[in-house]
Design a protein around this motif. Structure first.
Motif, PDB file in Angstrom:
ATOM      1  N   HIS A  73       0.998  -1.093   0.190  1.00  0.00           N
ATOM      2  CA  HIS A  73      -0.002  -0.164  -0.010  1.00  0.00           C
ATOM      3  C   HIS A  73       0.858   1.167  -0.004  1.00  0.00           C
ATOM      4  N   TRP A  74       0.459   2.333  -0.884  1.00  0.00           N
ATOM      5  CA  TRP A  74       0.927   3.494  -0.928  1.00  0.00           C
ATOM      6  C   TRP A  74       0.155   4.631  -0.497  1.00  0.00           C
ATOM      7  N   ILE A  75       0.489   5.805  -0.094  1.00  0.00           N
ATOM      8  CA  ILE A  75      -0.396   6.958   0.178  1.00  0.00           C
ATOM      9  C   ILE A  75       0.140   7.973  -0.493  1.00  0.00           C
ATOM     10  N   LYS A  76      -0.808   8.949  -1.237  1.00  0.00           N
ATOM     11  CA  LYS A  76      -0.739   9.912  -1.589  1.00  0.00           C
ATOM     12  C   LYS A  76      -0.707  11.108  -0.714  1.00  0.00           C
ATOM     13  N   ILE A  77       0.206  12.120  -0.617  1.00  0.00           N
ATOM     14  CA  ILE A  77       0.445  13.178   0.128  1.00  0.00           C
ATOM     15  C   ILE A  77       0.727  14.353  -0.844  1.00  0.00           C
ATOM     16  N   GLU A  78       0.419  15.596  -0.019  1.00  0.00           N
ATOM     17  CA  GLU A  78       0.788  16.761  -0.631  1.00  0.00           C
ATOM     18  C   GLU A  78       2.204  17.390  -0.248  1.00  0.00           C
ATOM     19  N   VAL A 154       3.967  19.668  -4.240  1.00  0.00           N
ATOM     20  CA  VAL A 154       3.653  18.303  -5.298  1.00  0.00           C
ATOM     21  C   VAL A 154       3.073  17.085  -4.703  1.00  0.00           C
ATOM     22  N   SER A 155       2.221  16.555  -5.601  1.00  0.00           N
ATOM     23  CA  SER A 155       1.410  15.617  -4.656  1.00  0.00           C
ATOM     24  C   SER A 155       2.221  14.453  -5.354  1.00  0.00           C
ATOM     25  N   ILE A 156       2.659  13.628  -4.268  1.00  0.00           N
ATOM     26  CA  ILE A 156       3.584  12.286  -4.548  1.00  0.00           C
ATOM     27  C   ILE A 156       2.945  11.067  -3.794  1.00  0.00           C
ATOM     28  N   TRP A 157       3.323   9.990  -4.267  1.00  0.00           N
ATOM     29  CA  TRP A 157       3.077   8.739  -3.686  1.00  0.00           C
ATOM     30  C   TRP A 157       4.223   8.235  -2.563  1.00  0.00           C
ATOM     31  N   VAL A 158       3.810   8.081  -1.579  1.00  0.00           N
ATOM     32  CA  VAL A 158       4.852   7.372  -0.324  1.00  0.00           C
ATOM     33  C   VAL A 158       4.664   6.219  -0.046  1.00  0.00           C
ATOM     34  N   LEU A 159       5.766   5.423   0.657  1.00  0.00           N
ATOM     35  CA  LEU A 159       5.347   4.157   1.146  1.00  0.00           C
ATOM     36  C   LEU A 159       4.459   3.992   2.515  1.00  0.00           C
ATOM     37  N   ALA A 186      -6.947   4.900  12.573  1.00  0.00           N
ATOM     38  CA  ALA A 186      -7.741   4.270  11.719  1.00  0.00           C
ATOM     39  C   ALA A 186      -8.631   5.270  10.943  1.00  0.00           C
ATOM     40  N   LEU A 187      -8.841   6.469  11.841  1.00  0.00           N
ATOM     41  CA  LEU A 187      -9.844   7.467  11.369  1.00  0.00           C
ATOM     42  C   LEU A 187      -9.079   8.483  10.177  1.00  0.00           C
ATOM     43  N   TRP A 188      -7.850   8.489  10.346  1.00  0.00           N
ATOM     44  CA  TRP A 188      -6.788   9.494   9.576  1.00  0.00           C
ATOM     45  C   TRP A 188      -6.787   8.638   8.251  1.00  0.00           C
ATOM     46  N   LEU A 189      -6.596   7.318   8.528  1.00  0.00           N
ATOM     47  CA  LEU A 189      -6.536   6.323   7.279  1.00  0.00           C
ATOM     48  C   LEU A 189      -7.752   6.272   6.359  1.00  0.00           C
ATOM     49  N   ASP A 190      -8.678   6.578   7.148  1.00  0.00           N
ATOM     50  CA  ASP A 190     -10.139   6.204   6.627  1.00  0.00           C
ATOM     51  C   ASP A 190     -10.386   7.788   5.785  1.00  0.00           C
ATOM     52  N   LYS A 191      -9.983   8.573   6.379  1.00  0.00           N
ATOM     53  CA  LYS A 191     -10.110   9.978   5.673  1.00  0.00           C
ATOM     54  C   LYS A 191      -9.289   9.869   4.240  1.00  0.00           C
ATOM     55  N   LEU A 192      -7.881   9.356   4.397  1.00  0.00           N
ATOM     56  CA  LEU A 192      -7.001   9.166   3.148  1.00  0.00           C
ATOM     57  C   LEU A 192      -7.764   8.268   2.246  1.00  0.00           C
ATOM     58  N   TYR A 193      -8.276   7.268   2.866  1.00  0.00           N
ATOM     59  CA  TYR A 193      -8.899   6.155   1.794  1.00  0.00           C
ATOM     60  C   TYR A 193     -10.207   6.537   1.103  1.00  0.00           C
ATOM     61  N   GLN A 194     -10.999   7.345   1.632  1.00  0.00           N
ATOM     62  CA  GLN A 194     -12.256   8.016   1.119  1.00  0.00           C
ATOM     63  C   GLN A 194     -11.825   9.020  -0.015  1.00  0.00           C
ATOM     64  N   ASN A 195     -10.823   9.557   0.231  1.00  0.00           N
ATOM     65  CA  ASN A 195     -10.243  10.874  -0.892  1.00  0.00           C
ATOM     66  C   ASN A 195      -9.599  10.137  -1.774  1.00  0.00           C
ATOM     67  N   GLN A 197      -6.508   8.380  -1.663  1.00  0.00           N
ATOM     68  CA  GLN A 197      -5.225   8.538  -1.397  1.00  0.00           C
ATOM     69  C   GLN A 197      -4.300   7.609  -0.820  1.00  0.00           C
ATOM     70  N   ILE A 198      -5.273   6.302  -1.027  1.00  0.00           N
ATOM     71  CA  ILE A 198      -4.398   5.147  -0.459  1.00  0.00           C
ATOM     72  C   ILE A 198      -4.630   3.828  -1.581  1.00  0.00           C
ATOM     73  N   GLU A 199      -3.619   3.466  -2.048  1.00  0.00           N
ATOM     74  CA  GLU A 199      -3.966   2.351  -2.992  1.00  0.00           C
ATOM     75  C   GLU A 199      -2.823   1.253  -2.832  1.00  0.00           C
ATOM     76  N   SER A 200      -3.128   0.005  -3.449  1.00  0.00           N
ATOM     77  CA  SER A 200      -2.367  -0.991  -3.148  1.00  0.00           C
ATOM     78  C   SER A 200      -1.681  -1.237  -4.759  1.00  0.00           C
ATOM     79  N   ARG A 201      -0.413  -1.554  -4.613  1.00  0.00           N
ATOM     80  CA  ARG A 201       0.395  -1.723  -5.904  1.00  0.00           C
ATOM     81  C   ARG A 201       1.139  -3.060  -5.966  1.00  0.00           C
ATOM     82  N   PHE A 202       1.734  -3.482  -6.960  1.00  0.00           N
ATOM     83  CA  PHE A 202       2.471  -4.633  -6.931  1.00  0.00           C
ATOM     84  C   PHE A 202       3.751  -4.347  -6.470  1.00  0.00           C
ATOM     85  N   ASN A 203       4.467  -5.009  -5.405  1.00  0.00           N
ATOM     86  CA  ASN A 203       5.565  -4.993  -4.544  1.00  0.00           C
ATOM     87  C   ASN A 203       6.585  -5.043  -5.410  1.00  0.00           C
TER      88      ASN A 203
END
Length: 443
Positions: A73-78, A154-159, A186-195, A197-203
């Protein structure tokens, strides 16, 4: 006359009834024998089916546990490349200055800007725990590659951290704690997931990184490279020496007391526990000759000593199976003993020799005990570049990960086992192709 005729008729009837009873007895005996054969065949088929079932269950269990390791899983941040946070003057920033920037502060402050409700010291620590500790180095590499990013947002994806990865793979409930994730996280992650900003990629990191204390960063590249180098050294030493010894013992050596002693010792060496060869490598190669510890060269030498008896025994059996008529025909046309052995006997025996070699290498591929004795259990992060660089091997890497307390290492252990099995399958498949090629040449 009438009496004799009647007696003859009675005897004929009795003989006919006797013949019929013997036929019935034989038929019953055959039926009983056939039933036994059928039961034996059925038992053999059931044994094979049971073996396949157990292997299938084992592979399915390993595969099901390994699947989570192949995606991450990766998280998109500003991210704000603020020069004040970096402690860099953008007007005269060179590569050395950019390298020394405070990228951790950039990551922390950018996250605090994204989550203004996070104010307490403990909450800030919990927020940072959601992200991998390696992200600051990834951000640094991006700035070094593109200095124009300074001063931009910049919007980037971080691990994501391994706890977040495990949370989404096994215990995810929107907005609820699970595993090592608390309610606020869990609430912070849910906020990111709803937006989105969290996705699963091939490792891909699993195949491109070396070992690491952080599960989300750990990979098999270092161990796989060490395995390839160690197996290369083992093959280069054991195969020519083993085949040469087998040819000499079968084709040239006189049959006397000394050769009998050599044969007995070869057979005994095949049954020696593998850890003894590790002790030999530690005592002789490292302590006497002073060779470096934990390098593929030492591991290859130790494993080649362990593999030699298997290759010699299999090669001798294959050479012995070559018909004498082939040797006599070659001698008949004027070939020397060396030409007979190398030009006629060896090509015909090569399929069996290759089979024995692969069996020996497959045994060496899964060995751990002798390599532990020569220090290949060390924690090695860098990928080895040669046979004299410190390294580890796949069985030892699996052993180390299996002993780690983090849940994420369980999936990586199973994934490494699958990779090792694939590596073994490739070895056997290559040996099959070579064996078929030499069989055609032998014809």
């Amino acid at each position: 006359m009438n009496k004799l005729t009647q007696q003859d008729k009675v005897q004929d009837v009795m003989s006919d009834s006797g013949k019929q009873s013997n036929t019935e007895i034989i038929a019953q005996s055959l039926k009983k024998r056939h039933r036994k054969e059928n039961r034996f065949r059925f038992a053999g088929k059931m044994a094979i089916a049971f073996g396949f079932l157990m292997v299938s269950i084992l592979l399915l269990d390993i595969g099901s546990k390994a699947m989570p390791a192949f995606h991450q899983h990766w998280i998109k941040i500003e991210l704000q490349y603020n020069t004040q946070w970096l402690s860099i003057d953008s007007s005269d920033a060179d590569q050395e200055t950019l390298y020394a920037g405070d990228y951790r502060s950039v990551l922390k402050n950018s996250l605090y800007e994204m989550f203004p409700e996070v104010s307490g010291r403990r909450d800030k620590r919990d927020l940072l725990k959601l992200f991998s500790s390696n992200n600051e180095f990834s951000i640094r590499d991006q700035v070094l590659a593109e200095p124009a990013l300074l001063g931009q947002t910049v919007s980037i994806w971080v691990l994501a951290d391994d706890d977040v990865d495990t949370y989404y793979k096994s215990q995810y409930t929107p907005g609820k704690a699970g595993g090592r994730i608390n309610d606020k996280q869990a609430l912070w992650l849910d906020k990111l997931y709803q937006n989105g900003q969290i996705e699963s990629r091939f490792n891909t990191l699993f195949f491109t990184n070396g070992d690491s204390r952080e599960p989300e960063l750990a990979g098999i590249k270092g161990a796989l490279t060490g395995t390839l180098l160690t197996m290369f050294v083992t093959l280069m030493i054991s195969f020519p020496i083993g085949v040469a010894a087998a040819i000499y013992l079968e084709e040239f050596a006189p049959k006397n007391r000394w050769t009998d002693i050599i044969e007995v010792n070869i057979n005994n060496l095949a049954a020696v526990p593998s850890i003894v060869f590790g002790l030999l490598g530690l005592a002789v190669l490292i302590n006497v000759f002073g060779l470096p510890r934990s390098v593929p060269l030492i591991g290859g030498i130790v494993l080649s000593l362990m593999t030699l008896p298997t290759i010699i025994i299999a090669s001798r059996a294959s050479i012995k199976a070559v018909p004498n008529s082939l040797r006599e025909a070659a001698i008949g046309i004027g070939a020397s003993e060396m030409q007979v052995a190398l030009g006629h006997v060896l090509p015909v025996a090569m399929p069996g020799i290759l089979t024995g070699t692969i069996i020996g290498l497959a045994q060496a591929l899964g060995e751990t005990a002798p390599l532990l004795m020569i220090g290949m259990i060390a924690f090695i992060v860098d990928v080895p570049g040669g046979i004299l660089d410190p390294s580890t091997v796949m069985p030892v890497q699996i052993f180390l990960w299996a002993d780690s307390p983090e849940n994420a290492f369980l999936a990586k252990t199973s994934a490494a086992i699958l990779v090792l099995l694939v590596f073994l399958f490739v070895m056997n498949f290559s040996a099959t192709l070579l064996r078929k090629k030499f069989e055609k040449l032998g014809r």
